[in-house]
Scaffold this motif. Structure first.
Motif, PDB file in Angstrom:
ATOM      1  N   ARG A 100       0.864  -1.177   0.000  1.00  0.00           N
ATOM      2  CA  ARG A 100       0.000   0.000   0.000  1.00  0.00           C
ATOM      3  C   ARG A 100       0.905   1.233   0.000  1.00  0.00           C
ATOM      4  N   HIS A 101       0.669   2.125  -0.939  1.00  0.00           N
ATOM      5  CA  HIS A 101       1.549   3.273  -1.143  1.00  0.00           C
ATOM      6  C   HIS A 101       1.467   4.284  -0.013  1.00  0.00           C
ATOM      7  N   THR A 102       0.374   4.275   0.707  1.00  0.00           N
ATOM      8  CA  THR A 102       0.183   5.210   1.812  1.00  0.00           C
ATOM      9  C   THR A 102      -0.712   4.553   2.865  1.00  0.00           C
ATOM     10  N   LEU A 103      -0.537   4.978   4.091  1.00  0.00           N
ATOM     11  CA  LEU A 103      -1.412   4.519   5.180  1.00  0.00           C
ATOM     12  C   LEU A 103      -2.522   5.546   5.326  1.00  0.00           C
ATOM     13  N   MET A 104      -3.479   5.481   4.423  1.00  0.00           N
ATOM     14  CA  MET A 104      -4.468   6.541   4.259  1.00  0.00           C
ATOM     15  C   MET A 104      -5.621   6.519   5.252  1.00  0.00           C
ATOM     16  N   ASN A 105      -5.729   5.456   6.043  1.00  0.00           N
ATOM     17  CA  ASN A 105      -6.836   5.424   7.003  1.00  0.00           C
ATOM     18  C   ASN A 105      -6.371   4.788   8.313  1.00  0.00           C
ATOM     19  N   GLU A 106      -7.207   4.886   9.314  1.00  0.00           N
ATOM     20  CA  GLU A 106      -6.850   4.408  10.647  1.00  0.00           C
ATOM     21  C   GLU A 106      -6.577   2.904  10.664  1.00  0.00           C
ATOM     22  N   PHE A 107      -7.334   2.133   9.895  1.00  0.00           N
ATOM     23  CA  PHE A 107      -7.109   0.690   9.873  1.00  0.00           C
ATOM     24  C   PHE A 107      -5.700   0.370   9.386  1.00  0.00           C
ATOM     25  N   LEU A 108      -5.275   0.989   8.285  1.00  0.00           N
ATOM     26  CA  LEU A 108      -3.931   0.731   7.771  1.00  0.00           C
ATOM     27  C   LEU A 108      -2.867   1.244   8.737  1.00  0.00           C
ATOM     28  N   GLN A 109      -3.109   2.389   9.358  1.00  0.00           N
ATOM     29  CA  GLN A 109      -2.147   2.966  10.295  1.00  0.00           C
ATOM     30  C   GLN A 109      -1.967   2.103  11.536  1.00  0.00           C
ATOM     31  N   GLU A 110      -3.019   1.440  11.968  1.00  0.00           N
ATOM     32  CA  GLU A 110      -2.967   0.669  13.215  1.00  0.00           C
ATOM     33  C   GLU A 110      -2.783  -0.828  13.002  1.00  0.00           C
ATOM     34  N   VAL A 111      -3.453  -1.391  12.004  1.00  0.00           N
ATOM     35  CA  VAL A 111      -3.529  -2.848  11.872  1.00  0.00           C
ATOM     36  C   VAL A 111      -2.947  -3.357  10.553  1.00  0.00           C
TER      37      VAL A 111
END
Length: 188
Positions: free
Chosen positions: A92-103
């Motif tokens: 994923r090119h960016t951690l664009m949401n809370e789910f990607l940022q955390e999990v």
């Protein structure tokens, strides 16, 4: 036996991908196929539905791609050997949401059950790290369930530094986690 390689998703691996699906017992072997199939009404058993999905996976990795709502632009590569689908990795090119940022993190990968224990997860993760480096990312977040010792070893072998183990209770209400989660950062 030839060496496995990473390649863009291709319709040529449809039959082998279906065999892998049967091994997993789920179409969610790559992290997103069930979501996309349901969202767009695609039957991944059919050549047409599978081709639409493959086209979308390849499109999501192109510069300027606009992903479906809730998804980040991502590059997907499949593990292949002698025409056999062995697994997949997505960056994923960016951690664009809370789910990607955390999990979810930047990178997710999976190897079909019959192909495990051959170093393929490490090959997949190393390939995603090369992609991240090429995109100019400085570091990436990679996560795995605390009980997935093989994945933890793979991440560590590729330079992962454990940030912390997140108790399932800490993330369960927001994301439905049922296991403790290991969070690693890898400098690229």
């Amino acid at each position: 036996m030839t060496t496995a390689t990473l390649c863009p998703p291709t319709t040529e691996l449809h039959g082998s991908w279906l065999e892998s699906w049967a091994e997993w017992g789920s179409a969610d072997q790559d992290g997103a196929s069930v979501f996309f199939a349901a969202k767009f009404g695609w039957d991944l058993h059919s050549p047409q539905g599978f081709a639409q999905w493959v086209e979308l996976l390849n499109e999501l990795g192109r510069p300027g791609a606009v992903p479906p709502e809730g998804f980040a632009p991502q590059s997907t590569l499949w593990l292949e050997r002698d025409g056999e689908y062995l697994g997949a990795v997505s960056l994923r090119h960016t951690l664009m949401n809370e789910f990607l940022q955390e999990v979810g993190g930047h990178i997710g990968y999976g190897v079909r059950p019959s192909a495990r224990g051959q170093g393929l997860a490490k090959l997949a993760l190393a390939g995603a790290l090369d992609e991240a480096r090429g995109m100019g990312l400085q570091r990436v977040l990679v996560t795995c369930n605390d009980s997935n010792i093989a994945s933890a070893r793979t991440i560590e072998a590729c330079g992962g530094k454990l940030e912390r183990i997140v108790p399932a209770a800490e993330i369960a209400q927001r994301f439905g986690a049922v296991e403790d989660l290991r969070r690693y950062w890898i400098a690229v």
